[in-house]
Design an enzyme around this catalytic site. Structure first.
Site, mmCIF file in Angstrom:
data_model
loop_
_atom_site.group_PDB
_atom_site.id
_atom_site.type_symbol
_atom_site.label_atom_id
_atom_site.label_comp_id
_atom_site.label_asym_id
_atom_site.label_seq_id
_atom_site.Cartn_x
_atom_site.Cartn_y
_atom_site.Cartn_z
ATOM 1 N N GLY A 19 0.792 -1.164 0.022
ATOM 2 C CA GLY A 19 -0.004 0.160 -0.007
ATOM 3 C C GLY A 19 0.723 1.143 0.127
ATOM 4 C CG ASN A 21 1.315 3.300 -5.891
ATOM 5 O OD1 ASN A 21 1.658 4.386 -6.512
ATOM 6 N ND2 ASN A 21 1.965 2.017 -5.931
ATOM 7 N NE ARG A 72 -11.159 -13.609 -12.756
ATOM 8 C CZ ARG A 72 -10.128 -13.510 -12.283
ATOM 9 N NH1 ARG A 72 -9.612 -12.576 -11.233
ATOM 10 N NH2 ARG A 72 -9.082 -14.597 -12.328
ATOM 11 C CG ASN A 114 -4.630 -1.436 -12.069
ATOM 12 O OD1 ASN A 114 -4.257 -1.094 -10.823
ATOM 13 N ND2 ASN A 114 -4.735 -2.433 -12.730
ATOM 14 C CG HIS A 116 1.187 -2.808 -15.060
ATOM 15 N ND1 HIS A 116 1.043 -4.043 -14.464
ATOM 16 C CD2 HIS A 116 1.737 -3.166 -15.953
ATOM 17 C CE1 HIS A 116 1.705 -4.871 -14.979
ATOM 18 N NE2 HIS A 116 2.228 -4.533 -15.917
ATOM 19 C CB SER A 143 0.999 2.810 -17.454
ATOM 20 O OG SER A 143 2.129 2.444 -18.392
ATOM 21 C CG ASP A 152 -1.718 -4.910 -15.515
ATOM 22 O OD1 ASP A 152 -2.482 -4.703 -14.676
ATOM 23 O OD2 ASP A 152 -1.125 -6.023 -15.342
HETATM 24 C C1 GAR Z 1 2.887 -1.449 -7.714
HETATM 25 O O1 GAR Z 1 4.089 -1.314 -8.129
HETATM 26 C C2 GAR Z 1 1.764 -1.231 -8.756
HETATM 27 O O2 GAR Z 1 1.955 -0.736 -9.887
HETATM 28 C C3 GAR Z 1 1.603 -3.009 -8.800
HETATM 29 O O3 GAR Z 1 1.771 -3.458 -7.792
HETATM 30 C C4 GAR Z 1 2.646 -2.578 -6.956
HETATM 31 C C5 GAR Z 1 2.192 -2.341 -5.668
HETATM 32 O O4 GAR Z 1 2.665 -1.568 -4.576
HETATM 33 N N1 GAR Z 1 0.506 -3.386 -9.627
HETATM 34 C C6 GAR Z 1 0.563 -4.334 -10.517
HETATM 35 O O5 GAR Z 1 1.726 -4.925 -10.879
HETATM 36 C C7 GAR Z 1 -0.629 -4.579 -11.254
HETATM 37 N N2 GAR Z 1 -0.575 -5.580 -12.417
HETATM 38 P P1 GAR Z 1 2.168 -0.832 -3.197
HETATM 39 O O6 GAR Z 1 1.311 -1.929 -2.568
HETATM 40 O O7 GAR Z 1 3.275 -0.438 -2.375
HETATM 41 O O8 GAR Z 1 1.409 0.218 -3.730
#
Ligand code: GAR
Length: 224
Positions: A19, A21, A72, A114, A116, A143, A152
């Site tokens: 988390g 982000n 799902r 989202n 990625h 992105s 994605d």
């Molecule tokens: C991030 O790097 C995000 O881009 C990636 O998961 C990570 C989460 O980090 N998402 C993907 O790969 C989606 N396919 P966080 O939990 O520290 O925010």
């Protein structure tokens, strides 16, 4: 002419992990860079570190474990119910490692973002950083996009480019990408909150936008 600022956008943040982000979104709201309110954080994993971050900031945080559902669509119905009951306007996937079904996408069409860790459409899936290293690309990045059916993939809002260096390992490259993610995700949400994003098929147009014509181009490796 003075235009009244739009009200804060109500966010639901979906996570599966650390988390970081989510944290930058919390911080951007706290320092006034982003007019938003996080109504709810949902993780599909009870162990996700992001749940604790949310609670520390007094944000409602819940686990909805995908393993408790037959498929799902049933899992997504539970997500929709929780998000709608918290009056969420924009769903922000921040390291949420589940593919969304049409149940979620139809309920929040054009209102799910989202992020990625690659320059989409390159390297979709769970190990984008490893894929980029294995492929030998000289640049990768991250992105933010509106979620559509597919992994994605969806109309792109903002991307950041980072160079790949010869002696990078996965951790070094991931850290460089993460730092950019933390810059661009709050920006993308801000553009949404300001009502400046218009989805036109695959293309996202940004209203009142000055193109950054001074960005120049990048070459890596730099010629000796
Ligand atoms: C991030 O790097 C995000 O881009 C990636 O998961 C990570 C989460 O980090 N998402 C993907 O790969 C989606 N396919 P966080 O939990 O520290 O925010």
């Amino acid at each position: 002419m003075n235009v009244a600022p739009r009200p804060p956008v109500k966010l639901g943040v979906l996570i599966s992990g650390e988390g970081t982000n989510l944290q930058t979104i919390i911080d951007a709201i706290a320092c006034g860079d982003l007019r938003a309110e996080i109504r709810l954080v949902i993780s599909n994993k009870a162990s996700a570190g992001g749940l604790e971050r949310a609670r520390r900031h007094g944000i409602s945080a819940a686990t909805i474990d995908h393993r408790g559902f037959a498929n799902r669509r049933a899992f997504d119905r539970a997500l929709v119910e929780a998000l709608q009951s918290h009056e969420v306007e924009l769903v922000v996937c921040a390291g949420f490692m589940r593919l969304l079904s049409p149940v979620m996408i139809d309920a929040f069409r054009g209102r799910i973002m989202n992020i990625h860790p690659a320059l989409c459409p390159a390297f979709p899936g769970v190990d984008a950083v490893r894929q980029a290293l294995a492929y030998g690309v000289r640049f990768t990045g991250c992105s933010v996009f509106f979620v559509a059916e597919g992994v994605d993939d969806g109309p792109l809002i903002i991307q950041a480019v980072v160079p790949v260096f010869q002696d990078d390992d996965e951790a070094a490259l991931a850290a460089r990408i993460h730092a950019e993610e933390h810059r661009i995700y709050p920006l993308a949400i801000r553009l949404y909150q300001e009502g400046r994003l218009e989805i036109d098929g695959r293309i996202v147009r940004i209203r009142d936008h000055q193109p950054a014509t001074d960005l120049g181009s990048l070459v890596n490796p730099r010629p000796d």
